[in-house]
Design an enzyme around this catalytic site. Sequence first.
Site, PDB file in Angstrom:
ATOM      1  N   LYS A  41      44.751  35.163  48.267  1.00  0.00           N
ATOM      2  CA  LYS A  41      43.832  36.069  48.967  1.00  0.00           C
ATOM      3  C   LYS A  41      42.590  35.355  49.480  1.00  0.00           C
ATOM      4  O   LYS A  41      41.927  35.838  50.392  1.00  0.00           O
ATOM      5  CB  LYS A  41      43.442  37.246  48.082  1.00  0.00           C
ATOM      6  CG  LYS A  41      42.630  36.921  46.838  1.00  0.00           C
ATOM      7  CD  LYS A  41      42.475  38.156  45.969  1.00  0.00           C
ATOM      8  CE  LYS A  41      41.679  37.893  44.698  1.00  0.00           C
ATOM      9  NZ  LYS A  41      40.224  37.763  44.966  1.00  0.00           N
ATOM     10  N   ARG A 136      35.691  45.364  34.608  1.00  0.00           N
ATOM     11  CA  ARG A 136      36.447  45.743  35.792  1.00  0.00           C
ATOM     12  C   ARG A 136      37.695  46.447  35.279  1.00  0.00           C
ATOM     13  O   ARG A 136      37.596  47.423  34.542  1.00  0.00           O
ATOM     14  CB  ARG A 136      36.722  44.529  36.696  1.00  0.00           C
ATOM     15  CG  ARG A 136      36.992  44.919  38.157  1.00  0.00           C
ATOM     16  CD  ARG A 136      37.231  43.721  39.053  1.00  0.00           C
ATOM     17  NE  ARG A 136      38.510  43.068  38.781  1.00  0.00           N
ATOM     18  CZ  ARG A 136      38.985  42.050  39.482  1.00  0.00           C
ATOM     19  NH1 ARG A 136      38.271  41.544  40.473  1.00  0.00           N
ATOM     20  NH2 ARG A 136      40.158  41.512  39.175  1.00  0.00           N
TER      21      ARG A 136
END
Length: 365
Positions: A41, A136
């Site tokens: 990514k 997260r």
Amino acid sequence: MDEIAREYPLIECNLTKLGHNAREIVSRCAARGISVTGVIKGFNGDPRVAAVFRDCGVDGLATSRTEQIAACRAAGIPGPYMLVRIPMPGEAADVVSLADSTLASEMPTVRLLDAECARQNKRLGILLMADLGDLREGFWDKGELVEAAAETEALSNVDLLGVGVNLGCYGAVVPTPENLGALAEVARSVEARIGRSLALVSGGATTSLPLVLDGTMPARINHLRVGEGILQGKDLSDLFGLDMSFLHLDVFTIKAEVLEVKRKPSRPVGRIFVDAYGYTPEFPERGVRRRALAGIGKLDFAYCDMLKPREKGISVLGASSDHLILDAEDYPGELKPGDVLEFDARYAAALFATGSRYVRFVCTR
């Protein structure tokens, strides 16, 4: 400084240097019994770059966007592919059709994926995530994770691959032998509950590499998800103070064309309020200086401090959406519109630039 005939701005990726970096990271991890999934990514999943990752020994490829997996599969880049953002329920069909495994932290979503696997007659690997402080994704209650693992193990169409953690990406928590040791303990609890060994105990991403390099990674950790550490060894050098001389630190180069060169005051003249983004910047008084504008902006790289000019005597002052403002007072040569400046790009700048429709992405060897 003579190259002015090409289309700018651009970001250039040297695939030979990238391949060297990938092989070096994979070999150092392998020496510790750790497999590497290459995270693509950081360059927006460009198949040209992903192919180099796959050719240089990573065990598979990973990204947070199913669109990038689709593009790489269409280009013939072999997997397996791991989705490293926990799935949106609304993308379950795409996850099953495109990915071979995924991170997960919500059992309703895992059940949905199991049902979708049955509809598509496919199997999907599940890596259950523990939250060890970065806040997260992941199970905060480790007992809940163990029970989720037992339920996942009993489902008919998905396979429990193991457990994992993310550290540093949001909460800036540093991986340590202690918190990764806690992940190893979670793995042991899951294994005791399901009665078999887990294939993967995934100890995070690039921020976990220092433990590999200094030999303090807990022995049970056998997998990492690495992108930045291959693409941007400079980050590990600058931020962690590590000796990364065994890597090329200049895989990416951003190039931008000079638009204007003029002598101007170092402080804006008039009442200072807020800039285009609602912030009130500070401008130290340095007198009248030579300044330059380049044709690239925050729309393309987001963070000014993630760009470092390669030409001596040039420094970044700031940026607006479409302009980069530079101090060129100490640049020893002539600087004029049409000249092309080169910049080292840290991870965030390269991430944004490779995804910008206004920045050409060029691969070289």
